[in-house]
Design an enzyme around this catalytic site. Structure first.
Site, PDB file in Angstrom:
ATOM      1  N   TRP A 198       5.927   6.954  -1.533  1.00 39.59           N
ATOM      2  CA  TRP A 198       6.567   8.013  -0.885  1.00 39.59           C
ATOM      3  C   TRP A 198       8.055   8.159  -1.416  1.00 39.59           C
ATOM      4  O   TRP A 198       8.740   9.084  -1.000  1.00 39.59           O
ATOM      5  CB  TRP A 198       6.564   7.951   0.650  1.00 39.59           C
ATOM      6  CG  TRP A 198       4.947   7.775   0.852  1.00 39.59           C
ATOM      7  CD1 TRP A 198       4.221   7.049   1.125  1.00 39.59           C
ATOM      8  CD2 TRP A 198       4.366   9.311   1.306  1.00 39.59           C
ATOM      9  NE1 TRP A 198       2.837   7.566   1.576  1.00 39.59           N
ATOM     10  CE2 TRP A 198       2.875   9.048   1.694  1.00 39.59           C
ATOM     11  CE3 TRP A 198       4.563  10.535   1.192  1.00 39.59           C
ATOM     12  CZ2 TRP A 198       1.879   9.886   1.889  1.00 39.59           C
ATOM     13  CZ3 TRP A 198       3.680  11.518   1.506  1.00 39.59           C
ATOM     14  CH2 TRP A 198       2.248  11.273   1.789  1.00 39.59           C
ATOM     15  N   TYR A 233      10.849   1.154  -4.202  1.00 37.63           N
ATOM     16  CA  TYR A 233      10.380   0.852  -2.820  1.00 37.63           C
ATOM     17  C   TYR A 233      11.052  -0.388  -2.013  1.00 37.63           C
ATOM     18  O   TYR A 233      11.217  -1.332  -2.762  1.00 37.63           O
ATOM     19  CB  TYR A 233       8.901   0.746  -2.536  1.00 37.63           C
ATOM     20  CG  TYR A 233       8.348   0.300  -1.143  1.00 37.63           C
ATOM     21  CD1 TYR A 233       8.477   1.256  -0.170  1.00 37.63           C
ATOM     22  CD2 TYR A 233       8.205  -0.890  -0.985  1.00 37.63           C
ATOM     23  CE1 TYR A 233       8.033   0.797   1.027  1.00 37.63           C
ATOM     24  CE2 TYR A 233       7.706  -1.502   0.237  1.00 37.63           C
ATOM     25  CZ  TYR A 233       7.616  -0.416   1.339  1.00 37.63           C
ATOM     26  OH  TYR A 233       7.379  -0.715   2.478  1.00 37.63           O
ATOM     27  N   ASN A 252      -1.593   6.484   3.316  1.00 35.21           N
ATOM     28  CA  ASN A 252      -0.397   5.804   3.274  1.00 35.21           C
ATOM     29  C   ASN A 252      -0.352   4.621   2.012  1.00 35.21           C
ATOM     30  O   ASN A 252       0.556   3.832   2.009  1.00 35.21           O
ATOM     31  CB  ASN A 252      -0.357   4.536   4.506  1.00 35.21           C
ATOM     32  CG  ASN A 252      -1.428   3.604   4.841  1.00 35.21           C
ATOM     33  OD1 ASN A 252      -2.258   3.586   3.779  1.00 35.21           O
ATOM     34  ND2 ASN A 252      -1.687   2.938   5.700  1.00 35.21           N
ATOM     35  N   ASP A 253      -1.123   4.809   0.898  1.00 43.47           N
ATOM     36  CA  ASP A 253      -1.199   4.245  -0.339  1.00 43.47           C
ATOM     37  C   ASP A 253      -0.433   4.697  -1.419  1.00 43.47           C
ATOM     38  O   ASP A 253      -0.782   4.561  -2.704  1.00 43.47           O
ATOM     39  CB  ASP A 253      -2.447   3.697  -0.719  1.00 43.47           C
ATOM     40  CG  ASP A 253      -3.224   2.811   0.333  1.00 43.47           C
ATOM     41  OD1 ASP A 253      -2.420   2.015   0.926  1.00 43.47           O
ATOM     42  OD2 ASP A 253      -4.381   2.622   0.476  1.00 43.47           O
TER      43      ASP A 253
END
Length: 180
Positions: free
Chosen positions: A158, A167, A154-155
């Protein structure tokens, strides 16, 4: 040192050439073309792997509680690393206006305490707007995997697959029950 590197490259060249010649002796051109075609056709399905979310976000059935979860301890946020869209102008499952869901995502397995079942949760970053300074950010890494496992970490930003890579926040979508 350079001499050793040069010897290793020559050795690698020799092994590669021997392998290519052996494959050419054992396979005909048609066989090779068929295998290459199958490989290319199969690679077309790579974007359909579990961490790809495309444009649509599926929603699995979940008990309707009527509340909007705005705390990092909510069960769906077990692997969330980012700002909650429900505190950034969107909802738990939809991006705020002016942003769009990331085309790739990470997946977590979270246990719903209401029914005791494990659900696959897709975490999609919402891209295209700056993050709000008052947005609630969560850092949960339950069952997180190392960074080299693309779909399980999750780091990562994306938003890299989107046109606008900024983001904004993260949505959580229950995509189904996890295999027990």
């Amino acid at each position: 040192m350079f001499h050793l590197f040069e010897m290793m490259l020559k050795s690698l060249d020799r092994v590669t050439e021997q392998s290519a010649r052996k494959a050419a002796r054992q396979m005909g051109r048609r066989h090779m073309l068929a295998k290459t075609g199958a490989l290319l056709a199969g690679s077309a399905f790579l974007p359909a792997l579990p961490f790809y979310r495309g444009t649509g976000l599926a929603q699995a059935a979940e008990p309707a509680t009527g509340i909007v979860p705005t705390q990092c301890t909510y069960w769906r946020y077990c692997a969330l690393d980012g700002a909650l869209c429900s505190t950034s102008g969107g909802t738990m499952t939809s991006c705020p206006p002016g942003s769009e869901a990331s085309k790739v995502a990470w997946v977590g397995t979270c246990r719903n305490p209401e029914d005791g079942k494990n659900y696959l949760i897709s975490y999609n970053d919402c891209c295209g707007k700056a993050m709000l300074p008052n947005a609630l950010s969560c850092l949960n890494s339950e069952r997180e995997r190392p960074g080299y496992r693309m779909g399980l970490h999750n780091d990562i930003n994306w938003c890299v697959a989107n046109t606008n890579k900024g983001y904004h926040c993260t949505v959580t979508v229950a995509v189904g029950l996890a295999d027990e």
